[in-house]
Scaffold this motif. Structure first.
Motif, PDB file in Angstrom:
ATOM      1  N   ILE A  35       0.838  -1.204   0.000  1.00  0.00           N
ATOM      2  CA  ILE A  35       0.000   0.000   0.000  1.00  0.00           C
ATOM      3  C   ILE A  35       0.873   1.253   0.000  1.00  0.00           C
ATOM      4  O   ILE A  35       0.593   2.222  -0.723  1.00  0.00           O
ATOM      5  N   LEU A  36       1.947   1.244   0.796  1.00  0.00           N
ATOM      6  CA  LEU A  36       2.869   2.390   0.805  1.00  0.00           C
ATOM      7  C   LEU A  36       3.527   2.599  -0.560  1.00  0.00           C
ATOM      8  O   LEU A  36       3.671   3.733  -1.017  1.00  0.00           O
ATOM      9  N   ILE A  37       3.913   1.505  -1.204  1.00  0.00           N
ATOM     10  CA  ILE A  37       4.517   1.601  -2.538  1.00  0.00           C
ATOM     11  C   ILE A  37       3.553   2.301  -3.495  1.00  0.00           C
ATOM     12  O   ILE A  37       3.925   3.243  -4.196  1.00  0.00           O
ATOM     13  N   ALA A  38       2.307   1.833  -3.508  1.00  0.00           N
ATOM     14  CA  ALA A  38       1.305   2.433  -4.394  1.00  0.00           C
ATOM     15  C   ALA A  38       1.131   3.914  -4.070  1.00  0.00           C
ATOM     16  O   ALA A  38       1.058   4.751  -4.980  1.00  0.00           O
ATOM     17  N   GLY A  39       1.069   4.253  -2.783  1.00  0.00           N
ATOM     18  CA  GLY A  39       0.902   5.650  -2.380  1.00  0.00           C
ATOM     19  C   GLY A  39       2.031   6.536  -2.875  1.00  0.00           C
ATOM     20  O   GLY A  39       1.794   7.621  -3.425  1.00  0.00           O
ATOM     21  N   TRP A  40       3.280   6.092  -2.671  1.00  0.00           N
ATOM     22  CA  TRP A  40       4.430   6.885  -3.126  1.00  0.00           C
ATOM     23  C   TRP A  40       4.378   7.139  -4.624  1.00  0.00           C
ATOM     24  O   TRP A  40       4.608   8.246  -5.100  1.00  0.00           O
ATOM     25  N   PHE A  41       4.079   6.090  -5.403  1.00  0.00           N
ATOM     26  CA  PHE A  41       4.084   6.251  -6.855  1.00  0.00           C
ATOM     27  C   PHE A  41       2.892   7.063  -7.353  1.00  0.00           C
ATOM     28  O   PHE A  41       3.024   7.813  -8.319  1.00  0.00           O
ATOM     29  N   ILE A  42       1.743   6.954  -6.714  1.00  0.00           N
ATOM     30  CA  ILE A  42       0.592   7.775  -7.112  1.00  0.00           C
ATOM     31  C   ILE A  42       0.875   9.248  -6.830  1.00  0.00           C
ATOM     32  O   ILE A  42       0.665  10.113  -7.696  1.00  0.00           O
ATOM     33  N   TRP A  59      11.419  12.578  -5.346  1.00  0.00           N
ATOM     34  CA  TRP A  59      11.670  12.008  -4.014  1.00  0.00           C
ATOM     35  C   TRP A  59      10.630  10.940  -3.685  1.00  0.00           C
ATOM     36  O   TRP A  59      10.949   9.917  -3.066  1.00  0.00           O
ATOM     37  N   CYS A  60       9.376  11.162  -4.091  1.00  0.00           N
ATOM     38  CA  CYS A  60       8.341  10.153  -3.868  1.00  0.00           C
ATOM     39  C   CYS A  60       8.647   8.876  -4.652  1.00  0.00           C
ATOM     40  O   CYS A  60       8.473   7.767  -4.139  1.00  0.00           O
ATOM     41  N   PHE A  61       9.120   9.032  -5.891  1.00  0.00           N
ATOM     42  CA  PHE A  61       9.506   7.865  -6.681  1.00  0.00           C
ATOM     43  C   PHE A  61      10.670   7.125  -6.027  1.00  0.00           C
ATOM     44  O   PHE A  61      10.714   5.895  -6.022  1.00  0.00           O
ATOM     45  N   LEU A  62      11.623   7.876  -5.475  1.00  0.00           N
ATOM     46  CA  LEU A  62      12.749   7.244  -4.779  1.00  0.00           C
ATOM     47  C   LEU A  62      12.248   6.476  -3.552  1.00  0.00           C
ATOM     48  O   LEU A  62      12.665   5.334  -3.315  1.00  0.00           O
ATOM     49  N   ALA A  63      11.338   7.068  -2.782  1.00  0.00           N
ATOM     50  CA  ALA A  63      10.778   6.388  -1.605  1.00  0.00           C
ATOM     51  C   ALA A  63      10.047   5.114  -2.027  1.00  0.00           C
ATOM     52  O   ALA A  63      10.181   4.068  -1.382  1.00  0.00           O
ATOM     53  N   GLY A  64       9.286   5.176  -3.111  1.00  0.00           N
ATOM     54  CA  GLY A  64       8.597   3.987  -3.618  1.00  0.00           C
ATOM     55  C   GLY A  64       9.573   2.908  -4.043  1.00  0.00           C
ATOM     56  O   GLY A  64       9.339   1.716  -3.806  1.00  0.00           O
ATOM     57  N   SER A  65      10.674   3.302  -4.652  1.00  0.00           N
ATOM     58  CA  SER A  65      11.685   2.333  -5.068  1.00  0.00           C
ATOM     59  C   SER A  65      12.339   1.665  -3.864  1.00  0.00           C
ATOM     60  O   SER A  65      12.619   0.463  -3.876  1.00  0.00           O
ATOM     61  N   ILE A  66      12.575   2.440  -2.804  1.00  0.00           N
ATOM     62  CA  ILE A  66      13.139   1.869  -1.580  1.00  0.00           C
ATOM     63  C   ILE A  66      12.144   0.882  -0.968  1.00  0.00           C
ATOM     64  O   ILE A  66      12.532  -0.190  -0.494  1.00  0.00           O
ATOM     65  N   GLU A  67      10.857   1.225  -1.001  1.00  0.00           N
ATOM     66  CA  GLU A  67       9.828   0.310  -0.488  1.00  0.00           C
ATOM     67  C   GLU A  67       9.802  -0.987  -1.299  1.00  0.00           C
ATOM     68  O   GLU A  67       9.511  -2.046  -0.762  1.00  0.00           O
ATOM     69  N   LEU A  68      10.098  -0.908  -2.594  1.00  0.00           N
ATOM     70  CA  LEU A  68      10.177  -2.132  -3.394  1.00  0.00           C
ATOM     71  C   LEU A  68      11.304  -3.038  -2.896  1.00  0.00           C
ATOM     72  O   LEU A  68      11.220  -4.261  -3.012  1.00  0.00           O
ATOM     73  N   LEU A  69      12.348  -2.456  -2.330  1.00  0.00           N
ATOM     74  CA  LEU A  69      13.428  -3.243  -1.741  1.00  0.00           C
ATOM     75  C   LEU A  69      12.988  -3.862  -0.417  1.00  0.00           C
ATOM     76  O   LEU A  69      13.390  -4.969  -0.070  1.00  0.00           O
ATOM     77  N   VAL A  70      12.128  -3.174   0.314  1.00  0.00           N
ATOM     78  CA  VAL A  70      11.660  -3.666   1.611  1.00  0.00           C
ATOM     79  C   VAL A  70      10.820  -4.934   1.428  1.00  0.00           C
ATOM     80  O   VAL A  70      10.854  -5.832   2.272  1.00  0.00           O
ATOM     81  N   ARG A  71      10.080  -5.043   0.337  1.00  0.00           N
ATOM     82  CA  ARG A  71       9.212  -6.200   0.103  1.00  0.00           C
ATOM     83  C   ARG A  71       9.971  -7.527   0.208  1.00  0.00           C
ATOM     84  O   ARG A  71       9.566  -8.405   0.975  1.00  0.00           O
ATOM     85  N   PRO A  72      11.076  -7.737  -0.539  1.00  0.00           N
ATOM     86  CA  PRO A  72      11.771  -9.021  -0.398  1.00  0.00           C
ATOM     87  C   PRO A  72      12.432  -9.198   0.976  1.00  0.00           C
ATOM     88  O   PRO A  72      12.605 -10.319   1.433  1.00  0.00           O
ATOM     89  N   VAL A  73      12.779  -8.097   1.642  1.00  0.00           N
ATOM     90  CA  VAL A  73      13.346  -8.202   2.990  1.00  0.00           C
ATOM     91  C   VAL A  73      12.286  -8.760   3.945  1.00  0.00           C
ATOM     92  O   VAL A  73      12.588  -9.610   4.793  1.00  0.00           O
ATOM     93  N   ILE A  74      11.042  -8.312   3.814  1.00  0.00           N
ATOM     94  CA  ILE A  74       9.952  -8.838   4.639  1.00  0.00           C
ATOM     95  C   ILE A  74       9.747 -10.319   4.341  1.00  0.00           C
ATOM     96  O   ILE A  74       9.607 -11.141   5.249  1.00  0.00           O
ATOM     97  N   ARG A  75       9.738 -10.674   3.082  1.00  0.00           N
ATOM     98  CA  ARG A  75       9.547 -12.080   2.707  1.00  0.00           C
ATOM     99  C   ARG A  75      10.676 -12.944   3.237  1.00  0.00           C
ATOM    100  O   ARG A  75      10.454 -14.055   3.723  1.00  0.00           O
ATOM    101  N   LEU A  76      11.912 -12.446   3.172  1.00  0.00           N
ATOM    102  CA  LEU A  76      13.052 -13.195   3.681  1.00  0.00           C
ATOM    103  C   LEU A  76      12.954 -13.336   5.200  1.00  0.00           C
ATOM    104  O   LEU A  76      13.214 -14.400   5.755  1.00  0.00           O
ATOM    105  N   GLY A  77      12.535 -12.276   5.877  1.00  0.00           N
ATOM    106  CA  GLY A  77      12.366 -12.332   7.322  1.00  0.00           C
ATOM    107  C   GLY A  77      11.317 -13.345   7.737  1.00  0.00           C
ATOM    108  O   GLY A  77      11.414 -13.947   8.806  1.00  0.00           O
TER     109      GLY A  77
END
Length: 108
Positions: A35-42, A59-77
């Motif tokens: 949801i955060l990813i979608a928000g940043w990109f919208i 900056w919002c696009f950069l934040a969304g891109s960082i959130e895309l990195l968080v997704r696999p970190v959550i899955r790995l955790g």
């Protein structure tokens, strides 16, 4: 209750007279992250309609891109989970031991 039972227990947050119960924490974190990813990109896309807002939009696009990195970190955790090591009998000197966690990993 066993240690694996503690991992499967829901997280309960008290909000006034209400309770928020989070049952599958890693899945809830992953959905919240999406949801955060979608928000940043919208927001970033809307900001690009005006040239004056292009830098904050970037900056919002950069934040969304960082959130895309968080997704696999959550899955790995979700798959790699630290827990306390229980006392066990000592192995022979120099012998490598590999202990599997008891029970199925589940989604906690």
């Amino acid at each position: 209750m066993s240690e694996s039972g503690n991992r499967n227990r829901p997280l309960v947050l008290h909000v006034g007279s209400e309770e928020l119960v989070i049952r599958r924490r890693y899945e809830a974190a992953s959905i919240s992250n999406d949801i955060l990813i979608a928000g940043w990109f919208i927001v970033g896309s809307v900001m690009f309609f005006s040239e004056a807002w292009a830098v904050p939009g970037t900056w919002c696009f950069l934040a969304g891109s960082i959130e895309l990195l968080v997704r696999p970190v959550i899955r790995l955790g979700r798959h790699l989970h630290l827990q306390k090591v229980r006392a066990r009998t000592p192995a022979a000197p120099g012998a490598a031991t590999l202990m599997a966690a008891p029970g199925s990993p589940g989604d906690y």
